[in-house]
Enzyme design. Structure first.
Site, PDB file in Angstrom:
ATOM      1  N   GLY A   1     -60.162   9.146  64.222  1.00 24.76           N
ATOM      2  CA  GLY A   1     -60.980   8.464  65.042  1.00 24.76           C
ATOM      3  C   GLY A   1     -61.754   7.145  64.413  1.00 24.76           C
ATOM      4  N   SER A   2     -62.670   6.882  64.585  1.00 31.28           N
ATOM      5  CA  SER A   2     -63.149   5.626  64.378  1.00 31.28           C
ATOM      6  C   SER A   2     -62.855   5.014  63.200  1.00 31.28           C
ATOM      7  CB  SER A   2     -64.677   5.306  64.840  1.00 31.28           C
ATOM      8  OG  SER A   2     -64.871   5.572  66.332  1.00 31.28           O
ATOM      9  N   ILE A   3     -62.811   5.961  62.037  1.00 31.25           N
ATOM     10  CA  ILE A   3     -62.564   5.358  60.684  1.00 31.25           C
ATOM     11  C   ILE A   3     -61.325   4.670  60.496  1.00 31.25           C
ATOM     12  CG2 ILE A   3     -64.084   6.923  59.468  1.00 31.25           C
ATOM     13  CD1 ILE A   3     -61.653   8.643  58.885  1.00 31.25           C
TER      14      ILE A   3
END
Length: 737
Positions: A449-451
């Site tokens: 995801g966003s990491i």
């Protein structure tokens, strides 16, 4: 009677016989000692007329047994043999008359010795003729002359003695040579012939090496114990025996009784004489069992693996079998290092009731070689707190799975690696599911995801696609491959800064930056940051993750890959990628093994970790400053950063939140994977902490950031890291004017 002639006459044997000078003739038939032949001690023979007189034994023998003695007594007289006169006229010639001489020259004197040397000696022939009565002689037939009987030739005694001596010496020499041969050449063969029947072998167990934390404190180690075994052929009452052993071994009596049931070895008719009843029994408990003196029950030296912390780092350490073979975790990965080489003692014993070592008998001992120990990079106290914090935050989320990793930035050493759920490594069988024993940090594969956006922004900075001051308008939605991608914090087309895009986790802004970077360069930086391949940290079964090859990108992949979808990664891989940002752009392979300690105390450092440059120090520093916006931007309702809950009081923190997906066998699982990875102090990072939490109900997103804050705060305080020079992070404008 005719007158006697002076000429010597021959007797019946043909020998000449002389007359005795001055001797008066004797009447025939008259005998006496004087009639015996003269005995000459020296054995000489008196010759007459220079001719040797020889005598043929008479055919008839006298039966007088005293004649030889008379001959000896009359040895001084003339010759031993008498002279025979011719027979009177008118009578047939017989043997002639015997006349004796008293020692004159003409007489023939022969000694016994001389006669024995010349002819066979017949003592009966030496007697005087039998007395004859006066009267006319009757003619008699002449007896035939018999050849002298030769006695059997006697053996030479000296020769026989010598022959016997030689034979005896030869016999003794042969025996001596054979004995020497047996004692020297064939000794091993004969000695070893019956040796196997007299040998007893006792195994000398080798202690298994310990697993220690970075300070040398044991996380798992072996202790001496005992195993209890039974000989079913000697157990008298297995049910009564089982009832006595059950409370001491903690095993049901029915199970013990079944083990002691008589049975044969597989495929044979040989009765089994050994069965384990319990392994790893404490020494004190084993003494109590021996005190019962139960028939067929005995104990022997054993080893028990002890885990002082029970579930402390259990998913890392793993466990061993009863035979001390590693089955999971580090115990399995480094089984050849930890496991020692058992020794044995072989010695000669007596048979029967005297089954004891024979003094001076065969004995050979191979000393056991203890296994080596592993010193990990794990900090025991930090590991304990990390597990405790993770478990606390996931306690209310049923069926949740969590992972936490703490990395020392300069060295790449893993200081803590926690998994949820966990288990007691001392009793690995008591788990709800075998997956509870997995190390989540290396086996939990998710869409990050966003990491993942930190990798996209870092590659763009390094390639010059953006700068820390770059701004551009950001729409609320963008479509790629027919798939719309929207932001949770809509910008409504306003111009946003790069820190603002990170603080609000803008999908649209990230996709637009990735399009300028290009898929090939993005994939290249994904690999540089360590995605798509196992880290090689040291645990078995580590998942390598997966990257989508460029030729497999669909239209929607240009939107999903930059924001962390269509990418498979593990929590450890993502933690290592952020550690590269914290380490001024240098990637350091994360690792768990610090050194190996041999049985003799020799310390061997682990192989140096793999390192490579990913970002320049300046770009890494710029990226860290931009990531600080995630934990600091708070412009009121609607304009708050996603990671405010991860802020650590007194320290500047740079990091990123993420919401990913979990797939199991290609199927998407319900719920989301919430994550937060950050570093502190941001101006000079010392540690990276990564937290992942998944639950079917979606509670993971609210768990990761608060758990990070507690873990990072404890890590900084425990290692006495000074607070940041300023309590306030740089001011960021999300929508610059």
């Amino acid at each position: 009677m005719p007158p006697r002639s002076e000429e010597p006459r021959r007797d019946a044997t043909g020998s000449r016989r002389g007359s005795s000078r001055g001797a008066e003739p004797r009447e025939p038939g008259v005998g006496g000692i004087s009639d015996a032949r003269a005995y000459t001690p020296r054995g000489r023979t008196i010759r007459e007329g220079g001719a040797e007189q020889r005598r043929i034994p008479r055919s008839s023998r006298s039966g007088d047994p005293f004649r030889p003695a008379l001959q000896v007594l009359d040895g001084g007289r003339a010759g031993r043999a008498g002279r025979r006169e011719p027979a009177p006229a008118g009578e047939p010639a017989r043997a002639g008359r015997r006349t004796t001489t008293s020692g004159g020259r003409a007489g023939v004197v022969r000694t016994v010795a001389d006669r024995s040397a010349r002819e066979p000696f017949d003592e009966e022939d030496e007697g005087p003729p039998p007395r004859r009565r006066p009267g006319p002689r009757r003619p008699t037939a002449r007896r035939p002359v018999r050849k002298p009987r030769r006695p059997p030739k006697l053996g030479d005694a000296g020769r026989r003695l010598r022959l016997g001596t030689v034979l005896a010496l030869t016999l003794f020499a042969s025996i001596g040579v054979r004995l020497v041969y047996l004692q020297t050449v064939d000794t091993p063969a004969y000695a070893d012939g019956g040796l196997p029947n007299r040998l007893a072998v006792v195994e000398l167990p080798a202690p298994r090496g310990a697993i220690l934390d970075r300070a040398g404190e044991p996380l798992a180690h072996s202790v001496e114990a005992r195993y209890v075994f039974a000989d079913p052929t000697r157990v008298k009452d297995r049910f009564a025996t089982a009832r006595l052993l059950s409370p001491l071994l903690g095993v049901p009596a029915s199970e013990l009784a079944d083990k002691m049931r008589k049975r044969t070895l597989p495929g044979t008719d040989t009765p089994s004489q050994f069965v384990y009843l319990a392994r790893g029994v404490e020494i004190g408990r084993a003494k109590q069992i021996m005190a019962l003196d139960l028939a067929g029950i005995n104990v022997h030296r054993d080893e028990r693996r002890e885990v002082p912390g029970d579930d402390l780092a259990a998913n890392l350490i793993g466990f061993v079998s009863q035979d001390m073979n590693g089955l999971e975790g580090l115990e399995a990965k480094y089984d050849d290092v930890l496991r020692g080489q058992a020794g044995k003692r072989t010695y000669e014993v007596g048979l029967g009731d005297l089954a004891a070592p024979i003094p001076g008998g065969y004995s050979r001992t191979t000393q056991p070689k203890p296994g080596s120990s592993l010193r990990l990079t794990i900090n025991r106290d930090l590991q304990f707190m990390t597990q405790r914090i993770l478990s606390k935050h996931l306690a209310d989320a049923k069926g949740s799975v969590g992972a936490a990793v703490i990395i020392d930035v300069p060295t790449g050493e893993v200081l803590a690696q926690a998994s949820q759920p966990t288990y007691n490594a001392a009793d690995p069988g008591k788990v709800d599911s075998p997956s509870d024993r997995d190390d989540t940090a290396t086996t939990f594969v998710v869409d990050p995801g966003s990491i993942h956006k930190a990798i996209t922004y870092g590659a763009a900075l390094q390639e010059g696609v953006i700068t820390p001051n770059t701004t551009f308008p950001v729409a609320n939605t963008i479509v790629r491959g027919g798939v719309p991608f929207s932001d949770t914090h809509p910008a409504n087309g306003r111009t946003m800064s790069i820190p603002g895009m990170l603080a609000f986790s803008s999908n649209v802004g990230t996709i637009e930056i990735a399009e300028k970077l290009g898929k090939e360069r993005l994939i290249d930086y994904q690999k540089r940051f360590g995605l798509g391949q196992a880290t090689g940290e040291g645990l078995p079964g580590e998942a390598p993750g997966r990257l989508l090859p460029a030729d497999q990108w669909s239209g929607s992949a240009y939107g999903s890959v930059p924001i962390g979808h269509s990418v498979d990664a593990t929590p450890l891989q993502m933690a290592a990628a952020y550690a590269a940002i914290a380490n001024n752009g240098t990637y350091v392979q994360p690792h768990l093994i610090k050194e190996t300690i041999g049985p003799d105390g020799t310390r061997t450092p682990a192989a140096a970790p793999v390192t490579r440059s990913v970002l320049s120090p300046d770009n890494a520093a710029d990226l860290r400053r931009m990531l600080e916006a995630v934990t600091t931007v708070d412009n009121g309702p609607g304009e708050r950063a996603t990671g405010l809950a991860a802020a650590v009081p007194g320290y500047r923190v740079a990091g990123k939140t993420g919401t990913g997906l979990r797939y199991d066998n290609g199927k998407r699982q319900p719920g989301d994977v919430g994550s937060f990875i950050g570093m502190a102090p941001a101006e000079n990072p010392r540690y990276v902490v990564a937290v992942f939490a998944w639950s079917p109900g979606g509670e993971g997103s609210s768990v990761a950031a608060p758990a990070f804050r507690e873990m990072m705060g404890y890590t900084l305080r425990q290692n006495r890291v000074p607070p940041s020079l300023t309590d306030k992070s740089p001011k960021f404008e999300v929508f610059p004017r």
